[in-house]
Design an enzyme around this catalytic site. Structure first.
Site, PDB file in Angstrom:
ATOM      1  N   GLU A   1      -4.689  -4.717  11.336  1.00  0.00           N
ATOM      2  CA  GLU A   1      -3.886  -3.529  11.640  1.00  0.00           C
ATOM      3  C   GLU A   1      -3.703  -2.887  12.865  1.00  0.00           C
ATOM      4  OE1 GLU A   1      -1.587  -1.692   7.837  1.00  0.00           O
ATOM      5  OE2 GLU A   1      -3.679  -1.173   7.869  1.00  0.00           O
TER       6      GLU A   1
ATOM      7  N   SER B   1       3.999  -1.733  10.954  1.00  0.00           N
ATOM      8  CA  SER B   1       5.342  -1.618  11.032  1.00  0.00           C
ATOM      9  C   SER B   1       6.073  -2.744  10.941  1.00  0.00           C
ATOM     10  CB  SER B   1       5.552  -0.986  12.690  1.00  0.00           C
ATOM     11  OG  SER B   1       5.075   0.399  12.890  1.00  0.00           O
TER      12      SER B   1
ATOM     13  N   HIS C   1      -9.772   1.008   6.298  1.00  0.00           N
ATOM     14  CA  HIS C   1      -8.522   1.251   6.756  1.00  0.00           C
ATOM     15  C   HIS C   1      -8.409   2.378   7.819  1.00  0.00           C
ATOM     16  CE1 HIS C   1      -4.199   2.505   6.997  1.00  0.00           C
ATOM     17  NE2 HIS C   1      -3.872   1.578   6.384  1.00  0.00           N
TER      18      HIS C   1
ATOM     19  N   GLY D   1       3.057  -0.953   4.526  1.00  0.00           N
ATOM     20  CA  GLY D   1       2.657   0.533   4.123  1.00  0.00           C
ATOM     21  C   GLY D   1       3.952   1.301   3.908  1.00  0.00           C
TER      22      GLY D   1
ATOM     23  N   ASN E   1       0.959  -1.243   0.050  1.00  0.00           N
ATOM     24  CA  ASN E   1       0.097  -0.050   0.043  1.00  0.00           C
ATOM     25  C   ASN E   1       0.956   1.260   0.017  1.00  0.00           C
ATOM     26  OD1 ASN E   1      -2.053   2.077   0.203  1.00  0.00           O
ATOM     27  ND2 ASN E   1      -2.432   1.379   2.664  1.00  0.00           N
ATOM     28  N   TRP E   2       1.052   1.972  -1.116  1.00  0.00           N
ATOM     29  CA  TRP E   2       1.745   3.056  -1.407  1.00  0.00           C
ATOM     30  C   TRP E   2       1.202   4.514  -0.821  1.00  0.00           C
ATOM     31  CZ3 TRP E   2       6.784   3.431  -3.172  1.00  0.00           C
ATOM     32  CH2 TRP E   2       7.419   2.366  -3.472  1.00  0.00           C
ATOM     33  N   LYS E   3      -0.067   4.225  -0.264  1.00  0.00           N
ATOM     34  CA  LYS E   3      -0.918   5.464   0.327  1.00  0.00           C
ATOM     35  C   LYS E   3      -0.649   6.554  -0.829  1.00  0.00           C
ATOM     36  CE  LYS E   3      -0.375   3.467   4.715  1.00  0.00           C
ATOM     37  NZ  LYS E   3      -0.009   3.660   6.135  1.00  0.00           N
TER      38      LYS E   3
ATOM     39  N   GLY F   1       2.676   3.017  11.124  1.00  0.00           N
ATOM     40  CA  GLY F   1       3.610   4.014  10.974  1.00  0.00           C
ATOM     41  C   GLY F   1       4.288   4.596  12.228  1.00  0.00           C
TER      42      GLY F   1
END
Length: 253
Positions: A169, A214, A97, A235, A9-11, A175
């Site tokens: 998640e 993470s 999400h 992520g 997931n490159w967001k 993050g």
């Protein structure tokens, strides 16, 4: 044997150059990756087109979208429909999400609508679930996750989770650099798998439970060893090419 599923997931990150480099890496390492895992790339909508050609040539590689609207067409400025995603050869779509639950105030009811719309369009929902730090401290993790799953079970279709991905998640780990304990993740995912199986009378097919939060090149090994972790939702680990590639290599061992 079911290969691990890895969704990258490159967001809200990346550009044409970034994804050109990623495409070159995938082409170069195709044989190594395709034998050990199924990889799904989830870039921003505007870069989906860059992957459309390559995924038709390589079965191990698919496209995931980061969101979808609840409408298929109409006067909904700025939205993207499931039919548009299918037109771009997207297979999986992230819903629920925590970043959308929190930043865009997405409710369980809205997420449930997206889930069934994707099912009706023959796209695979990737339902993201997880608990806050406070809920974790109160030992409510499994109950919170069950509640998020139960919104989908309100459907009369007992086979609702066939051809589905659930990504656990923990909100507190996204993050932050703080990953959950692998043994704890195994217990949580094992409990959720049994819960879903019982609800579905044990007929659970083409179903994946992923962990995200993470993940990095240093801790991935300890997660790979757990039987109820079917793969990973990555992520920030995607943003550093060296780290991303090392993670794929370790998963692909």
């Amino acid at each position: 044997m079911k290969l691990p599923l890895v969704i990258a997931n490159w967001k809200l990150n990346g550009n044409k150059e970034t994804f050109s480099l990623l495409l070159n890496f995938l082409k170069k390492n195709q044989e190594k990756i395709e034998k050990k895992c199924n990889l799904s790339i989830s870039p921003s909508y505007v870069y989906l087109y860059k992957f459309k050609k390559i995924i038709k040539k390589h079965k191990y590689l698919t496209l995931s979208a980061q969101n979808v609207d609840i409408h298929l067409s109409g006067s909904f400025t700025g939205e993207v429909s499931a039919l548009m995603l299918k037109d771009m050869s997207v297979k999986n779509v992230l819903i629920g999400h925590s970043e959308r639950r929190i930043n865009h105030y997405e409710s369980q009811h809205l997420i449930s609508k997206k889930f069934f719309l994707l099912k009706n369009c023959n796209l695979t929902p990737v339902l993201c679930i997880g608990e806050t730090q406070e809920e974790r401290k109160n030992n409510e993790t499994i109950e919170i996750c069950k509640k998020q799953i139960d919104f989908i079970f309100q459907s009369k279709d007992k086979n609702v989770f066939n051809d589905t991905v659930i990504a656990y998640e923990p909100i507190w780990s996204i993050g932050t650099g703080k990953s959950a304990d692998p043994k704890e993740v195994q217990f949580i995912l094992g409990s959720l798998r049994n819960y879903i199986r019982k609800k579905m009378l044990y007929s659970l097919n083409n179903f994946y439970l992923l962990y995200g939060g993470s993940i990095n090149e240093n801790n991935i090994d300890s997660f790979c060893k757990r039987k109820d972790i079917d793969g990973f939702l990555l992520g920030n680990a995607c943003l550093n090419f060296d780290s991303f590639f090392k993670i794929l290599e370790k998963i692909s061992k």
